[in-house]
Design a protein around this motif. Sequence first.
Motif, PDB file in Angstrom:
ATOM      1  N   SER A 133       0.752  -1.181  -0.014  1.00 19.73           N
ATOM      2  CA  SER A 133       0.201  -0.060   0.209  1.00 19.73           C
ATOM      3  C   SER A 133       0.751   1.297   0.025  1.00 19.73           C
ATOM      4  CB  SER A 133      -1.025  -0.014   1.252  1.00 19.73           C
ATOM      5  OG  SER A 133      -0.129  -0.358   2.404  1.00 19.73           O
ATOM      6  N   LYS A 137      -2.471   6.708   6.324  1.00 21.21           N
ATOM      7  CA  LYS A 137      -2.472   6.538   7.782  1.00 21.21           C
ATOM      8  C   LYS A 137      -1.424   6.006   8.521  1.00 21.21           C
ATOM      9  CE  LYS A 137      -7.063   6.163   8.450  1.00 21.21           C
ATOM     10  NZ  LYS A 137      -8.379   5.152   8.897  1.00 21.21           N
ATOM     11  N   THR A 147      -9.384   3.890  14.610  1.00 16.77           N
ATOM     12  CA  THR A 147      -8.520   4.830  14.377  1.00 16.77           C
ATOM     13  C   THR A 147      -8.790   6.048  15.416  1.00 16.77           C
ATOM     14  OG1 THR A 147      -8.966   4.234  12.061  1.00 16.77           O
ATOM     15  CG2 THR A 147      -8.430   6.565  12.320  1.00 16.77           C
ATOM     16  N   ASP A 173      -4.813  11.225  11.601  1.00 17.52           N
ATOM     17  CA  ASP A 173      -5.590   9.970  11.806  1.00 17.52           C
ATOM     18  C   ASP A 173      -4.207   8.928  12.068  1.00 17.52           C
ATOM     19  OD1 ASP A 173      -8.221  10.584  11.629  1.00 17.52           O
ATOM     20  OD2 ASP A 173      -8.482  10.110   9.644  1.00 17.52           O
ATOM     21  N   LYS A 226      -3.986   4.670  12.979  1.00 15.02           N
ATOM     22  CA  LYS A 226      -4.782   3.349  13.147  1.00 15.02           C
ATOM     23  C   LYS A 226      -3.925   2.649  14.265  1.00 15.02           C
ATOM     24  CE  LYS A 226      -5.519   1.256   9.234  1.00 15.02           C
ATOM     25  NZ  LYS A 226      -5.830  -0.011   8.230  1.00 15.02           N
ATOM     26  N   GLN A 242      -3.660  -0.896  15.993  1.00 16.52           N
ATOM     27  CA  GLN A 242      -4.009  -2.238  15.615  1.00 16.52           C
ATOM     28  C   GLN A 242      -3.644  -2.857  17.066  1.00 16.52           C
ATOM     29  OE1 GLN A 242      -1.453  -4.001  12.623  1.00 16.52           O
ATOM     30  NE2 GLN A 242      -2.852  -3.205  11.021  1.00 16.52           N
TER      31      GLN A 242
END
Lengths: 417, 220
Positions: free
Chosen positions: B4, B15, B58, B65, B67, B69
């Motif tokens: 990505s 992000k 988020t 922003d 994220k 996990q």
Amino acid sequence: MDSYDSDPDSGDKCNLNGDCSPLPDKLPNDLNHTKNIDDIATPSELNFDQEFAFEDPEITEKKKEIEACLENPDVINVDQWETFAKTKAGLISDEYRRKIWPLLVGVTQDELTEPPSLDELSTHPEYNQVVLDVNRSLKRFPPGIPYEQRVALQDQLTVLILRVIIKHPHLKYYQGYHDVAITLLLVCGDRASFPLLCRLSYGPKAPLAPFMQLTMQPTQHLLNYMLPVIRRADDRLAECLDKSGVGTMFALPWYLTWFGHSLNRYSDVVRLYDYFLCAPPLFPVYVTAAIVLHRAPQVFSCDADMAMMHCLLSRLPDDLPFEDILVVAQKLYEKNDPTDLESEVAALERREEEQRKVEDERMRRRRAGRVVPSPSLPYRLARYLPAPLRRTPRRTLLALTAAILAVYVYYKPELFR
Amino acid sequence: MSTSANESVPGLKQKKVFKIIVLGDSGVGKTCLTFRFCEGQFLDKSEATIGVDFRERTIKIRNEDIKLQLWDTAGQERFRKSMVQHYYRNVHAVVIVYDITKPETFHSIASWMQEIESHGLMGAPRVLVGNKCDCGTPESRLATTYAQRLADKYGMPLFETSALLDSECDNVESIFMTLAHKLYSKQPLRVISVEGELGPRRVTLSRQKRPLRNDTCLCS
Ligand SMILES: Nc1nc2c(ncn2[C@@H]2O[C@H](COP(=O)(O)OP(=O)(O)O)[C@@H](O)[C@H]2O)c(=O)[nH]1
Ligand SMILES: [Mg+2]
């Protein structure tokens, strides 16, 4: 929250409430899409069996055959039960399952004994872990079950599990074993489920035995058959999974619990058990492969990221067409016998082992807290050159490493991202 | 791994992802805590975690922003040895949970610390969480001073909270936000992986704690 968790297919809430994904518009008699457990909420109705508004004639016919066989079960060959269990819709209802599951694994009448009381077993070293997991198994009980009845069943469940590991002390309890045990208990009751669970847990071909060893190594090894099976059916898909680094963890609860832990629909779970009870021990791994193959389009459109892929795959949608998946899994099994796959699995494990070594090395450095200046790329690669080449003039070396690098990047692009 | 990052549209910010692993004995409430943080409610039909579970949320730090996990792990010993190993990779922060009504889960902290250390995570932000403060009587709960001493010894902040009480919601929030802020303030020291055609551009840093290439996920 703009994460993919809000996607109805993968959201955690789906697993918890079971009803956030839209139910597909399907004919009520489509066996691939039976009712969700949570939709059956009549308090008095304590079984999960659903009445079909209109029954498939094929199923009506099969029911008649099963009933005929049950009239005189002693003269029926086990092959006949297996055929019923494997063909479309499996054993159809829990009423039949209760009688046929013990026959499928060869449990005899005299093995049905009274269970001991819970108090007698409470000193067992695994007692606390088992109770902890049993107490958290509420989702597996029929909705609307009265409190007393549920607690009584939970006690039976604890007794059932402890009885097996007391009888076979070398077998170790694992979290997930309770999911198998409860499925047997709900269908067959506490007397029959003990010998049944023993058969599944103990013996050279017992399907749960590998999960109950000292470590999870044997389980991990068996799960490693999944990727080669997928690769043989869809090379591109296997590549995609491999590239994401997702591993096999997403399928671990599926395999350890025969999907009991991971599916919302009770009817799907018992249908799978019909099959698994008379299939080769590794068959659930082929079902896992078939499910991933079925979900290939989603896998392809998922980012090649371990977390995303794990999340996507670990949440099973409620509308999986299990009848078709079982047929595919059976074909996969016939085409790719486990013995044929051994070398591929060995290669995969070698590769993982090498990765692990690299990882360990990295960890050692991390632990040492040293700043590891990474050498410039040509020099890093030069380390892999044979010694005589390393003494060649700098320019030649650079050109050479650049060429090697180009080839390497071509084949292993992900390493350089 | 992070394709990505390579496909990102120039000018469009990707992000940041912070990975946090949640450890602790079976039944201390790891699953409920991560659920509380990610879903804002108590998980009343919690189930045993088999292997590793994953949740995310988020958040915003300085209008950016981020994220988070959360890797929620199985507490049972047998899953730890071979299977959960894999998930320590690329972890940025650690949460260790114990149950304040069960001293044995507190005593396991030492072995969890060893585990963290063996994965080279002693330099990562860590917090200690005593869960289920809604349970038991003041006498039956593990004394805060006792827990605080251990937390100090290991140099990590201590939180006492409950995944069950709605009134503790903010406290649960602050556990993970503390870690996120720590990671956020740490990250200018890290490598920013820049999408380039020729592999990673290297940035030399004076105080890099971890090997470079593996940190790209922080910034992808
Ligand atoms: N009273 C109380 N119970 C809790 C709390 N957090 C979790 N539990 C319960 O403790 C049990 C174990 O929780 P779980 O999150 O599954 O533990 P894990 O094994 O660490 O993931 C479940 O029955 C929960 O309902 C809490 O803050 N207070
Ligand atoms: Mg858990």
